[in-house]
Design an enzyme around this catalytic site. Structure first.
Site, PDB file in Angstrom:
ATOM      1  N   ASP A 129       0.872  -1.178   0.000  1.00 29.26           N
ATOM      2  CA  ASP A 129       0.000   0.000   0.000  1.00 29.26           C
ATOM      3  C   ASP A 129       0.909   1.228   0.000  1.00 29.26           C
ATOM      4  OD1 ASP A 129       0.944   0.265   2.592  1.00 29.26           O
ATOM      5  OD2 ASP A 129      -1.024   0.318   3.547  1.00 29.26           O
TER       6      ASP A 129
ATOM      7  N   CYS B  66       3.104  -3.152   4.031  1.00 35.16           N
ATOM      8  CA  CYS B  66       2.274  -2.006   4.399  1.00 35.16           C
ATOM      9  C   CYS B  66       3.054  -1.199   5.423  1.00 35.16           C
ATOM     10  CB  CYS B  66       0.898  -2.445   4.898  1.00 35.16           C
ATOM     11  SG  CYS B  66       0.899  -3.499   6.359  1.00 35.16           S
TER      12      CYS B  66
ATOM     13  N   THR C  50       3.126  -1.209   8.795  1.00 38.62           N
ATOM     14  CA  THR C  50       3.711  -2.050   9.845  1.00 38.62           C
ATOM     15  C   THR C  50       3.945  -3.496   9.409  1.00 38.62           C
ATOM     16  OG1 THR C  50       1.497  -2.617  10.585  1.00 38.62           O
ATOM     17  CG2 THR C  50       2.571  -0.746  11.700  1.00 38.62           C
TER      18      THR C  50
ATOM     19  N   HIS D 270      11.316 -23.116  10.235  1.00 37.26           N
ATOM     20  CA  HIS D 270      10.345 -23.804  11.093  1.00 37.26           C
ATOM     21  C   HIS D 270       8.905 -23.687  10.599  1.00 37.26           C
ATOM     22  CE1 HIS D 270      13.039 -23.890  14.979  1.00 37.26           C
ATOM     23  NE2 HIS D 270      13.637 -24.385  13.917  1.00 37.26           N
ATOM     24  N   ASN D 271       8.571 -22.559   9.958  1.00 44.19           N
ATOM     25  CA  ASN D 271       7.170 -22.321   9.591  1.00 44.19           C
ATOM     26  C   ASN D 271       6.905 -22.455   8.095  1.00 44.19           C
ATOM     27  OD1 ASN D 271       7.908 -19.820  11.817  1.00 44.19           O
ATOM     28  ND2 ASN D 271       6.406 -21.354  12.418  1.00 44.19           N
TER      29      ASN D 271
ATOM     30  N   HIS E  83       8.504 -30.045  12.418  1.00 45.09           N
ATOM     31  CA  HIS E  83       7.777 -28.809  12.084  1.00 45.09           C
ATOM     32  C   HIS E  83       6.599 -29.095  11.158  1.00 45.09           C
ATOM     33  CE1 HIS E  83      10.910 -26.757  14.142  1.00 45.09           C
ATOM     34  NE2 HIS E  83      11.828 -27.286  13.341  1.00 45.09           N
TER      35      HIS E  83
HETATM   36  C1  RB5 Z   1      -1.864   2.761   6.500  1.00 42.58           C
HETATM   37  O1  RB5 Z   1      -1.926   3.997   7.131  1.00 42.58           O
HETATM   38  C2  RB5 Z   1      -1.543   1.677   7.534  1.00 42.58           C
HETATM   39  O2  RB5 Z   1      -2.591   1.543   8.424  1.00 42.58           O
HETATM   40  C3  RB5 Z   1      -1.244   0.361   6.827  1.00 42.58           C
HETATM   41  O3  RB5 Z   1      -0.213   0.549   5.935  1.00 42.58           O
HETATM   42  C4  RB5 Z   1      -0.795  -0.816   7.697  1.00 42.58           C
HETATM   43  O4  RB5 Z   1       0.253  -0.442   8.538  1.00 42.58           O
HETATM   44  C5  RB5 Z   1      -1.839  -1.570   8.369  1.00 42.58           C
HETATM   45  O5  RB5 Z   1      -1.574  -2.595   9.021  1.00 42.58           O
END
Ligand code: RB5
Length: 154
Positions: free
Chosen positions: A8, A65, A67, A98-99, A133
């Site tokens: 994103d 994204c 986070t 492992h995953n 695993h």
């Molecule tokens: C976008 O602002 C943010 O919420 C998105 O990129 C992400 O971090 C969501 O988990």
């Protein structure tokens, strides 16, 4: 191996560098968006990449994204997807060893590009160990089957 990549707007900062790195490593990439300067929902772009994966266009996914949390949540709603949100080298290694992670989620607001590239490199090059695993992954697969069946019945 072909990697489907999507981000994103909050993950876009890492994407050009990651695409260039994959090319350098001789790994083919399919870019599912978003484009520079767009403001989009991470859910929609995760879904584009997941649809491509389901159609056989790519073998693994790399979703970015702000986070990495939202992208990993969407990935893990899908049968057969083992999305791993990694913030360091050890997590990247274990997510594969492992995953058997087939979907790497990264945070563009969490990691500088050099750290993200290390994670990608480790995730690409670490083999799944199987053995004990696999029994655990089989248990996860059984949860998916059970949930899928109950959805079909409802
Ligand atoms: C976008 O602002 C943010 O919420 C998105 O990129 C992400 O971090 C969501 O988990």
């Amino acid at each position: 191996m072909r990697i489907g990549v999507a981000s994103d707007h909050a993950g876009y900062n890492l994407k050009p560098g990651i695409l260039a790195f994959l090319e350098e490593q001789g790994v083919e990439a399919v870019d599912y968006g978003c484009g520079e300067g767009e403001r989009v929902d991470y859910v929609d772009y995760a879904l584009k990449a997941l649809a491509g994966h389901a159609a056989g266009e790519c073998d693994r996914l790399l979703l970015i994204c702000g986070t990495g949390i939202g992208m990993s949540m969407v990935g893990n709603k899908h049968r057969g997807i083992r999305a791993a949100l990694c913030v360091d080298d050890y997590m990247a290694e274990m997510s594969r060893a492992h995953n058997n992670s087939n979907c790497l989620a990264l945070g563009g607001r969490i990691l500088p590009l050099d750290e993200a590239l290390n994670i990608v490199k480790i995730w690409l090059n670490t083999e799944y160990e199987g053995g004990r695993h696999q029994e655990r992954l089989d248990k996860i697969a059984r949860i998916e089957e059970k949930n899928f069946k109950s959805l079909q019945e409802s």
